[in-house]
Design a protein around this motif. Structure first.
Motif, PDB file in Angstrom:
ATOM      1  N   MET A 164       1.371  -0.922   0.207  1.00 25.76           N
ATOM      2  CA  MET A 164      -0.155   0.178   0.322  1.00 25.76           C
ATOM      3  C   MET A 164       0.760   0.966   0.055  1.00 25.76           C
ATOM      4  N   THR A 165       0.254   1.997  -0.611  1.00 31.68           N
ATOM      5  CA  THR A 165       1.446   3.228  -0.860  1.00 31.68           C
ATOM      6  C   THR A 165       0.411   4.609  -0.977  1.00 31.68           C
ATOM      7  N   GLU A 166      -0.947   4.209  -1.015  1.00 30.90           N
ATOM      8  CA  GLU A 166      -1.747   5.503  -1.298  1.00 30.90           C
ATOM      9  C   GLU A 166      -3.527   4.900  -0.273  1.00 30.90           C
ATOM     10  N   GLY A 167      -3.943   6.030  -0.376  1.00 34.34           N
ATOM     11  CA  GLY A 167      -4.924   5.260   0.487  1.00 34.34           C
ATOM     12  C   GLY A 167      -5.336   6.420   2.206  1.00 34.34           C
ATOM     13  N   PRO A 168      -6.443   6.091   2.843  1.00 33.15           N
ATOM     14  CA  PRO A 168      -6.549   6.263   4.183  1.00 33.15           C
ATOM     15  C   PRO A 168      -5.360   6.558   5.177  1.00 33.15           C
ATOM     16  N   LEU A 169      -5.020   5.016   4.952  1.00 28.30           N
ATOM     17  CA  LEU A 169      -3.734   4.542   6.412  1.00 28.30           C
ATOM     18  C   LEU A 169      -2.623   4.988   5.227  1.00 28.30           C
ATOM     19  N   ILE A 170      -2.447   5.485   4.617  1.00 26.59           N
ATOM     20  CA  ILE A 170      -1.278   6.460   3.817  1.00 26.59           C
ATOM     21  C   ILE A 170      -1.157   7.833   4.140  1.00 26.59           C
ATOM     22  N   LYS A 171      -2.220   8.263   3.825  1.00 22.82           N
ATOM     23  CA  LYS A 171      -2.165   9.656   3.597  1.00 22.82           C
ATOM     24  C   LYS A 171      -2.393  10.183   4.971  1.00 22.82           C
ATOM     25  N   GLY A 172      -3.414   9.642   5.579  1.00 25.52           N
ATOM     26  CA  GLY A 172      -4.159  10.306   6.888  1.00 25.52           C
ATOM     27  C   GLY A 172      -5.603  10.252   6.972  1.00 25.52           C
ATOM     28  N   ILE A 173      -6.465  10.347   7.985  1.00 24.41           N
ATOM     29  CA  ILE A 173      -7.782  11.115   7.534  1.00 24.41           C
ATOM     30  C   ILE A 173      -8.231  12.508   8.648  1.00 24.41           C
ATOM     31  N   PRO A 174      -7.910  14.064   7.915  1.00 26.43           N
ATOM     32  CA  PRO A 174      -7.952  15.316   8.573  1.00 26.43           C
ATOM     33  C   PRO A 174      -8.966  15.284   9.927  1.00 26.43           C
ATOM     34  N   SER A 175     -10.493  15.145   9.428  1.00 21.99           N
ATOM     35  CA  SER A 175     -11.634  14.865   9.794  1.00 21.99           C
ATOM     36  C   SER A 175     -12.663  13.450   9.743  1.00 21.99           C
ATOM     37  N   PHE A 176     -12.663  12.713  10.990  1.00 22.20           N
ATOM     38  CA  PHE A 176     -13.553  11.871  10.803  1.00 22.20           C
ATOM     39  C   PHE A 176     -15.114  11.414  11.967  1.00 22.20           C
ATOM     40  N   SER A 177     -16.291  11.581  11.627  1.00 26.77           N
ATOM     41  CA  SER A 177     -16.947  11.882  12.590  1.00 26.77           C
ATOM     42  C   SER A 177     -17.730  10.212  13.030  1.00 26.77           C
ATOM     43  N   LYS A 178     -18.240  10.701  14.721  1.00 29.54           N
ATOM     44  CA  LYS A 178     -18.369   8.807  14.940  1.00 29.54           C
ATOM     45  C   LYS A 178     -19.313   8.760  13.671  1.00 29.54           C
ATOM     46  N   SER A 179     -19.505   6.893  13.971  1.00 35.08           N
ATOM     47  CA  SER A 179     -19.677   6.101  12.763  1.00 35.08           C
ATOM     48  C   SER A 179     -19.311   6.144  11.533  1.00 35.08           C
ATOM     49  N   GLU A 180     -18.261   7.092  11.284  1.00 33.79           N
ATOM     50  CA  GLU A 180     -17.656   7.578  10.048  1.00 33.79           C
ATOM     51  C   GLU A 180     -17.134   6.262   9.283  1.00 33.79           C
ATOM     52  N   ARG A 181     -17.215   6.184   8.084  1.00 33.67           N
ATOM     53  CA  ARG A 181     -15.992   4.632   7.850  1.00 33.67           C
ATOM     54  C   ARG A 181     -15.680   4.626   6.731  1.00 33.67           C
ATOM     55  N   ARG A 182     -14.402   4.042   6.143  1.00 35.18           N
ATOM     56  CA  ARG A 182     -13.713   3.918   5.092  1.00 35.18           C
ATOM     57  C   ARG A 182     -13.356   2.410   4.839  1.00 35.18           C
ATOM     58  N   ILE A 183     -14.171   1.897   3.919  1.00 37.72           N
ATOM     59  CA  ILE A 183     -13.368   0.640   2.830  1.00 37.72           C
ATOM     60  C   ILE A 183     -12.505   0.413   1.733  1.00 37.72           C
ATOM     61  N   ILE A 184     -11.519   0.017   2.585  1.00 32.55           N
ATOM     62  CA  ILE A 184     -10.843  -0.862   1.383  1.00 32.55           C
ATOM     63  C   ILE A 184     -10.752  -2.085   0.949  1.00 32.55           C
ATOM     64  N   THR A 185     -11.370  -2.267  -0.069  1.00 37.22           N
ATOM     65  CA  THR A 185     -10.813  -3.358  -1.057  1.00 37.22           C
ATOM     66  C   THR A 185      -9.972  -3.986  -1.158  1.00 37.22           C
ATOM     67  N   TRP A 186      -9.385  -4.812   0.012  1.00 41.89           N
ATOM     68  CA  TRP A 186      -8.074  -5.418   0.290  1.00 41.89           C
ATOM     69  C   TRP A 186      -7.539  -6.875  -0.399  1.00 41.89           C
ATOM     70  N   GLY A 187      -8.625  -7.338  -0.725  1.00 42.75           N
ATOM     71  CA  GLY A 187      -7.654  -8.651  -1.511  1.00 42.75           C
ATOM     72  C   GLY A 187      -8.875 -10.262  -1.071  1.00 42.75           C
ATOM     73  N   GLN A 188      -7.636 -11.306  -1.509  1.00 43.39           N
ATOM     74  CA  GLN A 188      -8.994 -12.273  -1.634  1.00 43.39           C
ATOM     75  C   GLN A 188      -7.604 -13.276  -0.393  1.00 43.39           C
ATOM     76  N   TYR A 189      -8.630 -14.593   0.483  1.00 47.10           N
ATOM     77  CA  TYR A 189      -7.057 -14.795   0.805  1.00 47.10           C
ATOM     78  C   TYR A 189      -6.398 -15.726   0.675  1.00 47.10           C
ATOM     79  N   GLY A 190      -5.699 -15.784  -0.623  1.00 43.58           N
ATOM     80  CA  GLY A 190      -4.425 -16.553  -0.991  1.00 43.58           C
ATOM     81  C   GLY A 190      -4.041 -15.126  -1.150  1.00 43.58           C
ATOM     82  N   GLY A 191      -4.271 -14.178  -2.415  1.00 38.41           N
ATOM     83  CA  GLY A 191      -3.173 -12.886  -2.508  1.00 38.41           C
ATOM     84  C   GLY A 191      -2.862 -12.415  -0.929  1.00 38.41           C
ATOM     85  N   LEU A 192      -3.576 -11.839   0.042  1.00 38.18           N
ATOM     86  CA  LEU A 192      -3.024 -11.868   1.240  1.00 38.18           C
ATOM     87  C   LEU A 192      -1.817 -12.369   1.722  1.00 38.18           C
TER      88      LEU A 192
END
Length: 207
Positions: free
Chosen positions: A90-118
């Motif tokens: 991972m070189t981009e996205g919220p886990l790399i760039k961070g989140i400036p403002s994150f309200s309660k109950s808010e989510r970010r969903i990242i399509t990570w992959g499949q079991y074999g690839g991970l």
């Protein structure tokens, strides 16, 4: 009016109770407005063979300037099962760039992959992701710093739908069966309609 020692003691006790109540009320109010940023892995409900990384503010208040660090590089778009390719990291996205403002109950969903690839990208490793963020407590002029650590263990998906490489194939087969059934029903309906048309033509000829 004469002040007795007992009345002084009662006054002190009353003052302590009042101060304690004030402190407790403040702490309760503070807790009710504290954010809590967590990260966890979850299979996609629409496509169970896919695993998502979810960042969520499960607390009761907004988080500011959320940044993340991890115990190791995080695989990205790690798809496949047997003979899966070594995924990139991972070189981009919220886990790399961070989140400036994150309200309660808010989510970010990242399509990570499949079991074999991970599995190819992680092996037996467990990822610890540390979230650092701030909130502004009530009646406070300064921000409060928070830190939470989330543990991601891919091994917990072993033996589940997410690790079943036949899931997509089974889904496709099920869809094919449904398609054939619908086609059969449509065919029967068309045959009935054709019979009705032929009967009407016959009647018209007799007329």
């Amino acid at each position: 009016m004469e002040i007795t020692p007992s009345s002084e003691i009662l006054s002190i006790v009353a003052l302590i109770i009042a101060l304690s109540s004030t402190v407790i009320n403040y702490l309760v109010l503070k807790i009710q407005r504290e954010p809590e940023v967590v990260i966890y892995a979850l299979h996609d409900e629409r496509s169970p063979s896919f695993i998502n990384l979810i960042i969520e503010n499960s607390g009761s208040g907004a988080a500011q300037d959320v940044n993340f660090t991890s115990s190791r590089a995080i695989p990205s778009r790690a798809f496949g099962f047997e003979n899966a390719k070594q995924p990139e990291y991972m070189t981009e996205g919220p886990l790399i760039k961070g989140i400036p403002s994150f309200s309660k109950s808010e989510r970010r969903i990242i399509t990570w992959g499949q079991y074999g690839g991970l599995k190819k990208g992680l092996g037996e490793d467990i990822i610890d992701i540390t979230a650092t963020y701030y909130s502004r407590p009530p009646l406070s002029l300064t921000r409060q710093k928070h830190t939470t650590i989330s543990r991601i263990d891919l091994r917990s998906f072993e033996g589940t739908n997410a690790s079943d490489h036949n899931w997509d194939k089974q889904t496709a087969q099920s869809l094919e069966k449904i398609s054939k059934t619908l086609a059969s029903i449509t065919s029967v309906g068309n045959q009935s309609l054709n019979i009705s048309i032929r009967t009407d033509n016959s009647d018209n000829k007799n007329l």
